[in-house]
Structure formats: C-alpha cells, structure tokens
Design a protein around this motif. Structure first.
Motif, PDB file in Angstrom:
ATOM      1  N   MET A 168      -0.887   8.076   7.929  1.00 40.55           N
ATOM      2  CA  MET A 168      -0.468   8.275   6.534  1.00 40.55           C
ATOM      3  C   MET A 168      -0.727   6.993   5.735  1.00 40.55           C
ATOM      4  SD  MET A 168       3.291   9.417   5.066  1.00 40.55           S
ATOM      5  CE  MET A 168       3.303  10.863   6.104  1.00 40.55           C
ATOM      6  N   ALA A 169      -1.146   7.166   4.498  1.00 41.60           N
ATOM      7  CA  ALA A 169      -1.441   6.011   3.660  1.00 41.60           C
ATOM      8  C   ALA A 169      -0.171   5.226   3.361  1.00 41.60           C
ATOM      9  CB  ALA A 169      -2.096   6.451   2.349  1.00 41.60           C
ATOM     10  N   GLN A 170      -0.355   3.943   3.118  1.00 39.72           N
ATOM     11  CA  GLN A 170       0.788   3.075   2.795  1.00 39.72           C
ATOM     12  C   GLN A 170       1.474   3.550   1.523  1.00 39.72           C
ATOM     13  OE1 GLN A 170       2.020   0.545   4.531  1.00 39.72           O
ATOM     14  NE2 GLN A 170       3.612   0.126   3.040  1.00 39.72           N
ATOM     15  N   ASP A 171       2.788   3.683   1.575  1.00 40.16           N
ATOM     16  CA  ASP A 171       3.584   4.087   0.413  1.00 40.16           C
ATOM     17  C   ASP A 171       3.915   2.855  -0.407  1.00 40.16           C
ATOM     18  OD1 ASP A 171       5.374   5.057  -1.405  1.00 40.16           O
ATOM     19  OD2 ASP A 171       6.527   6.233   0.041  1.00 40.16           O
ATOM     20  N   GLN A 217       0.846  11.553  -9.758  1.00 39.91           N
ATOM     21  CA  GLN A 217      -0.446  10.874  -9.892  1.00 39.91           C
ATOM     22  C   GLN A 217      -0.386   9.792 -10.969  1.00 39.91           C
ATOM     23  OE1 GLN A 217      -3.406  11.414  -8.203  1.00 39.91           O
ATOM     24  NE2 GLN A 217      -4.329   9.752  -9.354  1.00 39.91           N
ATOM     25  N   ASP A 257      -3.243  14.954  -0.798  1.00 37.50           N
ATOM     26  CA  ASP A 257      -4.365  14.079  -1.145  1.00 37.50           C
ATOM     27  C   ASP A 257      -3.876  12.834  -1.883  1.00 37.50           C
ATOM     28  OD1 ASP A 257      -7.325  13.662  -1.461  1.00 37.50           O
ATOM     29  OD2 ASP A 257      -6.821  13.843  -3.576  1.00 37.50           O
ATOM     30  N   GLY A 296      -1.876  10.560   0.564  1.00 37.54           N
ATOM     31  CA  GLY A 296      -2.624  10.170   1.748  1.00 37.54           C
ATOM     32  C   GLY A 296      -2.101  10.783   3.031  1.00 37.54           C
ATOM     33  N   ARG A 297      -1.675  12.042   2.958  1.00 43.31           N
ATOM     34  CA  ARG A 297      -1.149  12.727   4.143  1.00 43.31           C
ATOM     35  C   ARG A 297      -1.940  14.005   4.400  1.00 43.31           C
ATOM     36  NH1 ARG A 297       4.910  15.373   4.304  1.00 43.31           N
ATOM     37  NH2 ARG A 297       4.437  17.058   5.782  1.00 43.31           N
ATOM     38  N   GLU A 298      -2.366  14.185   5.638  1.00 45.20           N
ATOM     39  CA  GLU A 298      -3.089  15.406   6.009  1.00 45.20           C
ATOM     40  C   GLU A 298      -2.098  16.560   6.131  1.00 45.20           C
ATOM     41  OE1 GLU A 298      -5.937  17.225   9.569  1.00 45.20           O
ATOM     42  OE2 GLU A 298      -5.126  15.186   9.729  1.00 45.20           O
ATOM     43  N   LYS A 341       4.804   7.520  -4.957  1.00 45.72           N
ATOM     44  CA  LYS A 341       4.538   8.557  -3.961  1.00 45.72           C
ATOM     45  C   LYS A 341       5.724   8.813  -3.041  1.00 45.72           C
ATOM     46  CE  LYS A 341      -0.245   6.980  -4.086  1.00 45.72           C
ATOM     47  NZ  LYS A 341      -1.372   6.386  -3.327  1.00 45.72           N
TER      48      LYS A 341
END
Length: 430
Positions: free
Chosen positions: A1-4, A306, A262, A265-267, A311
């Motif tokens: 997961m992308a950095q929050d 966005q 998206d 950054g989470r699938e 996030k």
C-alpha cells in the motif's frame, strides 16, 4: 500500500476535514428525502423525521463501510448517502401502493445485495481500467449539470435562477477554493472546499441570501424509530424494481471503490469488493427498517479525497460520528441546510470535475492505439452523456425500461462492460 501522507493528522485537523466531507455530501443526501417526501405528500412531522433520521443513517452506513472486518466493510475513506437513482422508483411505488410497500421493497433489496455480494465480487474482471475509467468519467461529467443548476440557484423554475447575485456567490466560492489550492499550504490547502463553503455562505449572508429559519424551526432531539410508517409489506414487482436499482448502485460503487483504491494506492481485490457490497446491503436493510432510503457510496467525495490529498480514513470516521450526532439533533443538523444552493454549486463544479478527471486519469492506463478500446470508451461515454442530456429520448419506452434507459451512468456501465467483453471474446476467437 502506498504511503499515507496523513498519518500525522491531529484530532482537530481530522475533525475539520470530517466536517468538509460531511458538507460535501449533506445537500445531496437530504435532497432524496425532500424530493420523495414532497412527492408523496408527507406531513411536516413526517418530513422532520425523514430528513433527520436519513442523516443519522448516513452516519451508520458510513461506519459499516469504513470499520472493515472480515465480514463486511471495505475500509476505504468512503461516505455513504441516499442513492439518488432510487428517487423515481420509490415515488412510483409509494404512489401505486403505500409507504410500507416502499420500505418492504428496500429491505428485500438490501437482503439481496448482501446475499449476492460474493458472486458480484467475482466478476470484477469485467471492470478493467477501460471500463472503470469510462464509468468514473461519465459519473463526473453527468454530475456537472447538477453543479451548474445549483450554481444558478437550485432550480430552473425559480424566478431568480441565473441572476447576478447567485452567480456572484457561486463564482466567489469557486475562486476561494482555487486561491487556497494555488497559494495555501499544508492543512489549510487540504480544507479548501470547507473554506470556500464558509466564505461563500458569509458573502451570501451579507447579501441577504441566508435564512436561519430552518434552525429555529427544528427540534432539539429526535429518536430513531424502527418501522415508523408501519409494518413493511412485501410486494414482488416493487421488490424486483428496487433490486435492479440496487444493482445499479453496486456497479457505481464498484467504480468508486476502484477510483479510491487508485487514489490511496491500494489494490482492490475480490474480498474487498465482497465486504464493500455486504456493508451496502446492511445499510440498505437498515434504511428500510428505520424507514429512510437505500444507501450507496457517494462519488462526489472521491473528488474531495483527490483534491485535499488526505487519504486517511480518520476524517471519514469523524464524518460518520458527526452525521449520527446531527441525525439525533435536528436543530444542529439544520445549520448545514442554510448554505445557499449557488455556494454549493461553486464547490460542486470543482469536486465533480475532479471526479471526471480521476476517470480520465484511469483511462490514461489504457492503450488507445487499439481501436477496440477506443470504441468501447467512445460509445459508452457517448451513450452515458447522451441520455443524461436528453432523457426524453426514451419517453416512449415502457415506464420500467425508462427508469434504467434514462440513467446515463447505467447506460455507460452496461455499454462499457458488454462491449469490452464482446471485443475481448472476439479477440480470443480470432
């Protein structure tokens, strides 16, 4: 997961961001009970219950979705509100039958959504970036006319629709948001929408456009009452209608889940979708039990996530708490209703535009040198926007068919899924 980037949010900052999320969806959510209540001639007492408990249930529905566990809840920064696409069918059911039949159909639809959640999640391969990007783009673009209608004054039949006063406060709100985003920094920039709404409302108040009457007339406390309008009645045609509407909501929610995935950054996997659908099914069931309406994931808050760059789920947790509180305290909740339509319209132009751009960004991952992909997007967007702008083109179809054929989001969704599947099938056969 992308950095929050929002892990270091303080509680006051998260609370203010939660208010921003609440204000972004508040007017859209209370519009549903107002439209249905007015059409079915609810009394003032019934309307008071309907609006306040609707807001209460928005908070409960959001909590079900955001506090994820292994059974239900997707755990994304999502806000749930009344499904706008349910307005017309619920009015038809209410007029043809009665209130208990309307709520019986909502409860049955919620049970259906909960039960088919796993099956529906397994067909997520039908929603690649080509399909989800197309649907999200149409969602954003189809909401722009709503933003402009609010910008002009809320309704085209109003005598002052589009006058300079309305346009001034709407454009002022939009400009405040742009200025904050251009020159603001850190937390101030992340609450640009909220600052714009407050600034626009203050200007509107100075021009005599703000009335505090709704606050004065609202009661201080209200208790949620199951089956307020009587024991639900289950009628098959009404149930089928609401099941179909719920499936439309599931398609929309799928696009929103992927869009938010998206952004953060989470699938998004099948199990995530299943839990997300189950949470919506529970929310719809509770809506029927407490005699409010079906609930679905609100797409306008995607643009807010966005735009703010926040996030984290923490602000949305505060939103859920505030919604529940406002639902119990109608007088406090009525404060949000004093924001004039042009002010909301100015903010909506930015937020809905961001939703459309998020869809376009997802389409950027698609190979448009492939003519099949080009046709899927072109035809689906064309159909979706076409029936949104000209819904009367289907007026000669049966009423039940009209209900679906006049939905631009549904038309775009069905078109994108079917065309993508057909072209994919043809490619495999070749």
């Amino acid at each position: 997961m992308a950095q929050d980037s929002t892990q270091r949010l303080t509680e006051p900052e998260a609370a203010v961001l939660g208010i921003q999320h609440l204000l972004a969806m508040y007017s859209g959510s209370i519009l549903v009970p107002i439209l249905i209540g007015a059409s079915l001639h609810f009394s003032s007492e019934q309307m008071t219950y309907l609006v306040s408990i609707d807001i209460f249930m928005c908070g409960v529905a959001t909590a079900l979705q955001i506090f994820a566990n292994k059974f239900f809840g997707i755990g994304l920064p999502v806000i749930l509100g009344c499904a706008v696409q349910a307005v017309a069918p619920l009015i038809l059911i209410g007029k043809k039958f009665d209130f208990p039949t309307m709520y019986g159909a909502i409860i049955a639809a919620g049970i259906f959504v909960f039960l088919i959640a796993g099956l529906f999640a397994k067909i997520r391969n039908l929603f690649p970036p080509l399909v989800t990007g197309t649907v999200i783009t149409v969602i954003g673009l189809s909401l722009i006319p709503v933003a402009f209608q609010n910008l002009g004054g809320g309704t085209t039949t109003a005598k002052n629709y589009g006058d300079m006063q309305n346009l001034l406060v709407g454009v002022f709100t939009l400009l405040v948001i742009l200025v904050i985003n251009a020159w603001g920094k850190g937390f101030v920039r992340s609450i640009a929408i909220l600052i714009g709404l407050v600034g626009g409302t203050l200007l509107a108040g100075a021009m005599g456009m703000v009335s505090l009457a709704p606050v004065a007339e609202a009661s201080w406390f209200h208790v949620p009452t199951p089956f307020y309008f009587g024991v639900p009645h289950f009628e098959w045609s009404s149930i089928v209608t609401m099941i179909l509407i719920s499936m439309v909501s599931m398609v929309e929610s799928t696009g929103v889940f992927f869009a938010l995935g998206d952004i953060v950054g989470r699938e998004i996997k099948s199990d995530d979708l299943k839990r997300g659908y189950r949470a919506e099914g529970l929310a719809v069931m509770l809506g029927g039990i407490f005699n409010t309406f079906p609930y679905t994931t609100f797409s306008q808050n995607v643009g807010l996530v966005q735009l703010s760059g926040i996030k984290s789920r923490k602000p949305v947790i505060y939103s859920a708490f505030f919604l529940i509180l406002l639902g119990l305290l109608p007088k406090i909740g009525a404060l949000a209703t004093i924001i004039p339509s042009p002010v909301l319209g100015g903010a909506m132009v930015v937020m809905f535009g961001m939703v459309a751009v998020q869809g376009i960004r997802m389409l950027g991952e698609v190979d448009f040198h492939n003519d099949h992909n080009l046709l899927v997007a072109a035809i689906s967007i064309g159909l979706g926007l076409g029936v949104t702008v000209q819904p009367d083109i289907v007026q000669w179809l049966p009423k039940t068919v009209q209900m679906f054929a006049s939905s631009g989001i549904l038309m775009a969704s069905v078109s994108a899924v079917l065309l993508n599947w057909l072209f994919g099938l043809g490619h495999k056969q070749a």
